[in-house]
Design an enzyme around this catalytic site. Structure first.
Site, short mmCIF file in Angstrom:
data_model
loop_
_atom_site.label_atom_id
_atom_site.label_comp_id
_atom_site.label_asym_id
_atom_site.label_seq_id
_atom_site.Cartn_x
_atom_site.Cartn_y
_atom_site.Cartn_z
N HIS A 284 0.84 -1.21 0.00
CA HIS A 284 0.00 0.00 0.00
C HIS A 284 0.87 1.26 0.00
O HIS A 284 0.64 2.19 -0.79
CB HIS A 284 -0.91 -0.01 1.23
CG HIS A 284 -1.59 1.29 1.51
ND1 HIS A 284 -2.84 1.60 1.04
CD2 HIS A 284 -1.17 2.39 2.20
CE1 HIS A 284 -3.18 2.82 1.43
NE2 HIS A 284 -2.17 3.32 2.13
N GLU A 285 1.89 1.28 0.88
CA GLU A 285 2.77 2.46 0.96
C GLU A 285 3.53 2.65 -0.36
O GLU A 285 3.70 3.79 -0.82
CB GLU A 285 3.75 2.30 2.12
CG GLU A 285 3.11 2.27 3.49
CD GLU A 285 2.34 3.54 3.80
OE1 GLU A 285 2.76 4.63 3.35
OE2 GLU A 285 1.30 3.45 4.47
N HIS A 288 1.61 4.46 -3.01
CA HIS A 288 1.68 5.93 -2.97
C HIS A 288 2.86 6.43 -3.79
O HIS A 288 2.77 7.44 -4.50
CB HIS A 288 1.82 6.41 -1.52
CG HIS A 288 0.56 6.31 -0.72
ND1 HIS A 288 -0.62 6.91 -1.09
CD2 HIS A 288 0.30 5.69 0.47
CE1 HIS A 288 -1.55 6.67 -0.18
NE2 HIS A 288 -1.02 5.91 0.77
N GLU A 362 -5.62 7.28 -0.77
CA GLU A 362 -5.65 6.06 0.04
C GLU A 362 -6.38 4.94 -0.69
O GLU A 362 -5.94 3.79 -0.69
CB GLU A 362 -6.28 6.34 1.41
CG GLU A 362 -5.47 7.24 2.31
CD GLU A 362 -4.08 6.70 2.59
OE1 GLU A 362 -3.96 5.47 2.84
OE2 GLU A 362 -3.11 7.47 2.53
N ASP A 366 -4.69 1.44 -1.93
CA ASP A 366 -5.29 0.13 -1.60
C ASP A 366 -5.52 -0.68 -2.88
O ASP A 366 -5.21 -1.88 -2.94
CB ASP A 366 -6.63 0.32 -0.88
CG ASP A 366 -6.46 0.70 0.59
OD1 ASP A 366 -5.35 0.55 1.12
OD2 ASP A 366 -7.45 1.15 1.20
#
Length: 424
Positions: A284-285, A288, A362, A366
């Site tokens: 997930h990070e 970004h 976000e 995801d």
């Protein structure tokens, strides 16, 4: 007829306090609900729900008291002329120390020293109660009172070391900037932000926490393999001893260009026994990063900063504005403080807009992790983080839309399930 700038600012502060209190009351009603949202029934245990509810209610009641005291003090400081009085008193101290009261940099530093002392005194009771009553009551606080005091001393020391040269530079730029002031101010703050982003993880963060390389093993191999598959230039992989202060958990990444680093809280490793769940959080990070969210956010912040400095240059010479707040002179720092107060309406709108963008990011991160095949691990990882951090299970839609930079868990799980079905 002079425009009542100060009265208008105080009035808007009170209006915003009333509006945000209304949202807080809506959220309080949601927190009092005795049942889980349907999406979380069977996912979150009743025991965790009760603990989360109690923790959220404690924080909510504390927030009401803190915000009420804050609006009273802030309004009084402006309405009763305490700000200009404090500025005059801070200048009167300088001759007693053998310093020139006409030197604006020295006068400003004296003023900031007083403000910092006042802030420490007024904030201390709230910080102590939050840390040693609320956080301790719910099993999060791991700090001793000595560690708390030591951190406070370190923070003050850093402010004393870093603050004066930065303040002096800003005053010098404003005094000498001329018609290109906004550009010079923005350029200085841009460079300063890059410098701070570089030195903070290397020099400042280690003053408060211990960073150690993640030991060799399956977890490290999986994270390195994931980073390599995405061409993420991972240089170092750390574990931070967050458990020495709190049992809250997290993970983040930082660094420029080809020198990226990932940091895992030791509490995250302790709470997620399944290593694939931790890797899903990292996916997930990395989403970004891959989707350029960090770059877009940084650019947005720089644009907003430039616009703010441009606005400041338009009002910094307004004698009516300064007089409305009780000042006969036009100090640089006071001009910045007054300007920040006059643009409060815009700041709230911008903050709301940034939260909307952040929540969209976000969802995208995801979805990125789901496309990599981590849906079955990301879902329980988010649930576990929600449980272990005792985050609010029930949220008011207006409150979350206004305040939250991350979507509520219910919305994220629904979106993950939707993306997973698309993938299938």
């Amino acid at each position: 007829m002079a425009i009542p700038f100060m009265e208008t600012v105080v009035g808007f502060m009170i209006v915003m306090y009333i509006f945000e209190t209304y949202l807080d009351l809506r959220q309080l009603t949601a927190l009092k609900l005795p049942t889980l949202p349907k999406t979380l029934v069977g996912v979150i245990s009743q025991e965790k729900f009760e603990k989360s509810r109690a923790y959220s209610l404690d924080k909510s009641y504390f927030h009401f008291v803190h915000e009420f005291v804050t609006i009273l003090m802030d309004s009084a400081i402006l309405f009763f002329g305490i700000l200009p009085w404090f500025w005059k008193m801070s200048g009167a101290v300088l001759p007693r120390l053998g310093l020139d009261p006409e030197n604006e940099i020295l006068h400003t530093l004296s003023f900031l020293a007083g403000v910092m002392t006042w802030s420490q005194i007024t904030d201390l009771p709230f910080s102590l109660y939050s840390t040693f009553v609320i956080e301790s009551r719910h099993g999060f606080n791991k700090q001793t009172i000595w560690m708390f005091i030591r951190d406070m001393i370190k923070g003050t020391f850093l402010s004393v070391i870093l603050g004066p040269p930065i303040v002096a530079a800003i005053i010098f730029i404003v005094q000498k900037g001329g018609p290109y002031l906004a550009i010079y101010l923005w350029a200085f703050m841009f460079i300063l932000s890059l410098v701070m982003m570089t030195i903070y993880p290397v020099l400042i963060a280690p003053l408060f926490n211990k960073f150690t390389p993640l030991p060799d093993g399956d977890l490290r191999e999986k994270i390195e393999k994931l980073a390599s598959s995405l061409k993420f230039p991972l240089k170092k992989l750390f574990v931070v001893d967050g458990s020495t202060r709190s049992s809250h958990s997290n993970a983040y990444m930082y660094g420029f260009f080809k020198n990226k680093r990932i940091v895992l809280y030791d509490t995250l490793i302790q709470q997620c026994k399944n290593e694939d769940e931790i890797v899903a959080v990292i996916a997930h990070e990395l989403g970004h990063w891959k989707l350029n969210h960090t770059t877009y956010s940084f650019i947005a912040v720089q644009i907003l900063a430039f616009l703010q400095f441009g606005g400041y240059t338009l009002v910094r010479n307004s004698t009516d504005l300064f007089r409305s707040f009780g000042f006969d002179t036009q100090p640089v720092l006071i001009g910045l403080i007054i300007f920040q107060h006059t643009v409060i309406p815009l700041q709230h709108l911008v903050s709301f807009g940034l939260n909307l963008v952040s929540r969209a990011f976000e969802f995208q991160a995801d979805a990125f992790a789901v496309k990599l095949g981590y849906a079955k691990d990301l879902r329980p990882a988010l649930v576990k983080l929600q449980e272990e951090n005792l985050s609010a299970m029930n949220t008011d839609p207006l409150y979350s839309a206004y305040h939250y930079s991350h979507p509520p868990l219910v919305e994220r799980l629904r979106a993950i399930d939707g993306e997973d079905k698309k993938k299938d």
